[in-house]
Design a protein around this motif. Structure first.
Motif, PDB file in Angstrom:
ATOM      1  N   ILE A   1       0.821  -1.214   0.000  1.00  0.00           N
ATOM      2  CA  ILE A   1       0.000   0.000   0.000  1.00  0.00           C
ATOM      3  C   ILE A   1       0.853   1.261   0.000  1.00  0.00           C
ATOM      4  O   ILE A   1       0.596   2.210  -0.767  1.00  0.00           O
ATOM      5  N   ASP A   2       1.877   1.292   0.839  1.00  0.00           N
ATOM      6  CA  ASP A   2       2.719   2.487   0.908  1.00  0.00           C
ATOM      7  C   ASP A   2       3.447   2.723  -0.409  1.00  0.00           C
ATOM      8  O   ASP A   2       3.540   3.871  -0.880  1.00  0.00           O
ATOM      9  N   ALA A   3       3.963   1.656  -1.009  1.00  0.00           N
ATOM     10  CA  ALA A   3       4.653   1.792  -2.294  1.00  0.00           C
ATOM     11  C   ALA A   3       3.704   2.252  -3.387  1.00  0.00           C
ATOM     12  O   ALA A   3       4.051   3.084  -4.235  1.00  0.00           O
ATOM     13  N   MET A   4       2.470   1.729  -3.376  1.00  0.00           N
ATOM     14  CA  MET A   4       1.482   2.145  -4.371  1.00  0.00           C
ATOM     15  C   MET A   4       1.123   3.614  -4.206  1.00  0.00           C
ATOM     16  O   MET A   4       0.967   4.336  -5.193  1.00  0.00           O
ATOM     17  N   ARG A   5       0.986   4.055  -2.975  1.00  0.00           N
ATOM     18  CA  ARG A   5       0.691   5.476  -2.758  1.00  0.00           C
ATOM     19  C   ARG A   5       1.808   6.347  -3.329  1.00  0.00           C
ATOM     20  O   ARG A   5       1.553   7.379  -3.963  1.00  0.00           O
ATOM     21  N   GLY A   6       3.056   5.926  -3.103  1.00  0.00           N
ATOM     22  CA  GLY A   6       4.173   6.683  -3.657  1.00  0.00           C
ATOM     23  C   GLY A   6       4.187   6.661  -5.167  1.00  0.00           C
ATOM     24  O   GLY A   6       4.433   7.688  -5.814  1.00  0.00           O
ATOM     25  N   ALA A   7       3.922   5.493  -5.753  1.00  0.00           N
ATOM     26  CA  ALA A   7       3.932   5.361  -7.210  1.00  0.00           C
ATOM     27  C   ALA A   7       2.845   6.205  -7.863  1.00  0.00           C
ATOM     28  O   ALA A   7       3.021   6.730  -8.970  1.00  0.00           O
ATOM     29  N   LEU A   8       1.704   6.355  -7.182  1.00  0.00           N
ATOM     30  CA  LEU A   8       0.563   7.084  -7.747  1.00  0.00           C
ATOM     31  C   LEU A   8       0.622   8.584  -7.484  1.00  0.00           C
ATOM     32  O   LEU A   8      -0.167   9.343  -8.058  1.00  0.00           O
ATOM     33  N   SER A   9       1.548   9.017  -6.665  1.00  0.00           N
ATOM     34  CA  SER A   9       1.641  10.443  -6.344  1.00  0.00           C
ATOM     35  C   SER A   9       1.978  11.264  -7.581  1.00  0.00           C
ATOM     36  O   SER A   9       2.953  10.995  -8.279  1.00  0.00           O
ATOM     37  N   GLY A  10       1.143  12.255  -7.885  1.00  0.00           N
ATOM     38  CA  GLY A  10       1.384  13.116  -9.037  1.00  0.00           C
ATOM     39  C   GLY A  10       0.999  12.515 -10.369  1.00  0.00           C
ATOM     40  O   GLY A  10       1.267  13.099 -11.422  1.00  0.00           O
ATOM     41  N   VAL A  11       0.351  11.352 -10.352  1.00  0.00           N
ATOM     42  CA  VAL A  11      -0.029  10.655 -11.597  1.00  0.00           C
ATOM     43  C   VAL A  11      -1.377  11.177 -12.082  1.00  0.00           C
ATOM     44  O   VAL A  11      -2.293  11.427 -11.291  1.00  0.00           O
ATOM     45  N   SER A  12      -1.487  11.346 -13.388  1.00  0.00           N
ATOM     46  CA  SER A  12      -2.746  11.792 -13.984  1.00  0.00           C
ATOM     47  C   SER A  12      -3.528  10.647 -14.619  1.00  0.00           C
ATOM     48  O   SER A  12      -4.764  10.665 -14.631  1.00  0.00           O
ATOM     49  N   THR A  13      -2.819   9.647 -15.153  1.00  0.00           N
ATOM     50  CA  THR A  13      -3.464   8.547 -15.877  1.00  0.00           C
ATOM     51  C   THR A  13      -2.789   7.231 -15.499  1.00  0.00           C
ATOM     52  O   THR A  13      -1.562   7.146 -15.443  1.00  0.00           O
ATOM     53  N   LEU A  14      -3.606   6.197 -15.274  1.00  0.00           N
ATOM     54  CA  LEU A  14      -3.117   4.886 -14.848  1.00  0.00           C
ATOM     55  C   LEU A  14      -3.365   3.846 -15.924  1.00  0.00           C
ATOM     56  O   LEU A  14      -4.485   3.729 -16.428  1.00  0.00           O
ATOM     57  N   PHE A  15      -2.308   3.076 -16.251  1.00  0.00           N
ATOM     58  CA  PHE A  15      -2.487   1.867 -17.064  1.00  0.00           C
ATOM     59  C   PHE A  15      -2.528   0.694 -16.100  1.00  0.00           C
ATOM     60  O   PHE A  15      -1.534   0.389 -15.434  1.00  0.00           O
ATOM     61  N   LEU A  16      -3.673   0.050 -16.012  1.00  0.00           N
ATOM     62  CA  LEU A  16      -3.886  -1.030 -15.045  1.00  0.00           C
ATOM     63  C   LEU A  16      -3.856  -2.375 -15.758  1.00  0.00           C
ATOM     64  O   LEU A  16      -4.720  -2.674 -16.584  1.00  0.00           O
ATOM     65  N   LEU A  17      -2.852  -3.168 -15.409  1.00  0.00           N
ATOM     66  CA  LEU A  17      -2.680  -4.509 -15.960  1.00  0.00           C
ATOM     67  C   LEU A  17      -2.394  -5.442 -14.792  1.00  0.00           C
ATOM     68  O   LEU A  17      -1.404  -5.277 -14.086  1.00  0.00           O
ATOM     69  N   ASN A  18      -3.265  -6.420 -14.600  1.00  0.00           N
ATOM     70  CA  ASN A  18      -3.097  -7.418 -13.546  1.00  0.00           C
ATOM     71  C   ASN A  18      -2.799  -8.780 -14.156  1.00  0.00           C
ATOM     72  O   ASN A  18      -3.464  -9.190 -15.109  1.00  0.00           O
ATOM     73  N   ALA A  19      -1.858  -9.479 -13.570  1.00  0.00           N
ATOM     74  CA  ALA A  19      -1.611 -10.857 -13.984  1.00  0.00           C
ATOM     75  C   ALA A  19      -2.762 -11.752 -13.528  1.00  0.00           C
ATOM     76  O   ALA A  19      -3.543 -11.390 -12.640  1.00  0.00           O
ATOM     77  N   VAL A  20      -2.877 -12.934 -14.153  1.00  0.00           N
ATOM     78  CA  VAL A  20      -3.869 -13.922 -13.724  1.00  0.00           C
ATOM     79  C   VAL A  20      -3.318 -14.607 -12.472  1.00  0.00           C
ATOM     80  O   VAL A  20      -2.467 -15.485 -12.542  1.00  0.00           O
ATOM     81  N   VAL A  21      -3.804 -14.155 -11.322  1.00  0.00           N
ATOM     82  CA  VAL A  21      -3.393 -14.687 -10.016  1.00  0.00           C
ATOM     83  C   VAL A  21      -4.645 -14.848  -9.158  1.00  0.00           C
ATOM     84  O   VAL A  21      -5.696 -14.281  -9.479  1.00  0.00           O
ATOM     85  N   PRO A  22      -4.575 -15.623  -8.062  1.00  0.00           N
ATOM     86  CA  PRO A  22      -5.791 -15.855  -7.273  1.00  0.00           C
ATOM     87  C   PRO A  22      -6.421 -14.582  -6.726  1.00  0.00           C
ATOM     88  O   PRO A  22      -7.648 -14.509  -6.596  1.00  0.00           O
TER      89      PRO A  22
END
Length: 287
Positions: free
Chosen positions: A53-74
């Motif tokens: 969660i903390d890393a995601m918050r940092g990664a998303l800081s200042g971001v305008s657009t997200l490319f969301l790609l999830n692997a096939v996992v449970p």
């Protein structure tokens, strides 16, 4: 205006990052291991994953657009919803999501149903979004190339309805174009089927291999039970079963494009879509 690419070191994600960098977009890539990322110069690296969660918050800081790609996992759906909630918390308004064609139809297939659930959450949460729905990846067949080359059998149970198989290079470039478009303008949610130039059956794919190799290649048939058992040697049983359920829908439904899909993609790219024959020829040439 920064675009965050998740899944940035995967088969599709690398193409997305490459095309964004080529077009001069301000790009940030979420990766687990920065030392092994090997991404284009100028791409900012954010270390982390969806459940950090903390890393995601940092990664998303200042971001305008997200490319969301999830692997096939449970926990694919959990990962996606964590990312979407954190994106909304960070003020991200725009999303391009990599779903799958017929996600709303193949409701018994776990990873299809999961992706359709994520699509609905993106819509309900009010994001300005493009939902990309690719058909079966041509590149998946790298996994069976050795069987084709050594044994003269094409073993994927694609059936006789046909699949509009798509090259991941086309997926990556279209995703990059949509990310740049989304990043620069407000637009309502849209869905876009990503398909290849042909709809091919199992026997037709085998015939392409026969022509490319100059020797007979047989279609291995529609045995989805045997397909599941063979996959269990290279993946967890739950995933092999998921793939079997998908293959059963290949047999009954296929992956058929809607009218105008190919023309829309060709116009977007400004070039023809990559064909399966090109893939097979490249594999044969490198063997």
């Amino acid at each position: 205006m920064t675009i965050l690419v998740t899944g940035a070191t995967g088969t599709v994600g690398r193409h997305v990052v490459h095309h964004l960098a080529q077009r001069g977009a301000d790009t940030r890539a979420l990766v687990r291991d920065p030392a092994r990322a090997d991404l284009p110069a100028g791409v900012a690296i954010a270390k982390g994953d969806f459940l950090d969660i903390d890393a995601m918050r940092g990664a998303l800081s200042g971001v305008s657009t997200l490319f969301l790609l999830n692997a096939v996992v449970p926990d694919e759906v959990t990962q996606a919803l964590v990312a979407l909630n954190l994106a909304r918390e960070a003020g991200v308004a725009r999303v391009v999501y990599l779903s799958v064609i017929h996600s709303d139809l193949f409701v018994n297939v776990p990873h299809f149903a999961g992706k359709f659930g994520v699509e609905r959450m993106i819509e309900r949460m009010g994001f300005e979004a493009t939902i990309l729905r690719p058909a079966y990846f041509i590149d998946n067949d790298r996994m069976v190339a050795d069987v084709v080359l050594r044994h003269g059998v094409y073993p994927m149970p694609l059936g006789h309805r046909g699949l509009a198989m798509v090259d991941t290079r086309d997926i990556g470039e279209i995703a990059a174009l949509e990310l740049i478009r989304r990043d620069g303008e407000a637009a309502p949610l849209t869905r876009l089927n990503l398909v290849g130039p042909e709809t091919l059956t199992g026997p037709e794919v085998a015939a392409i291999w026969s022509e490319v190799l100059g020797r007979p290649v047989a279609y291995g048939g529609d045995d989805t039970v045997g397909f599941e058992q063979s996959l269990r040697g290279s993946m967890p049983p739950w995933m092999a079963f998921d793939m079997r359920l998908m293959a059963e829908r290949f047999l009954t439904d296929g992956m058929i494009p809607e009218a105008g899909n190919r023309e829309r993609l060709t116009a977007l790219l400004g070039r023809p879509l990559h064909a399966y024959r090109d893939f097979a020829a490249a594999v044969a040439a490198s063997a």
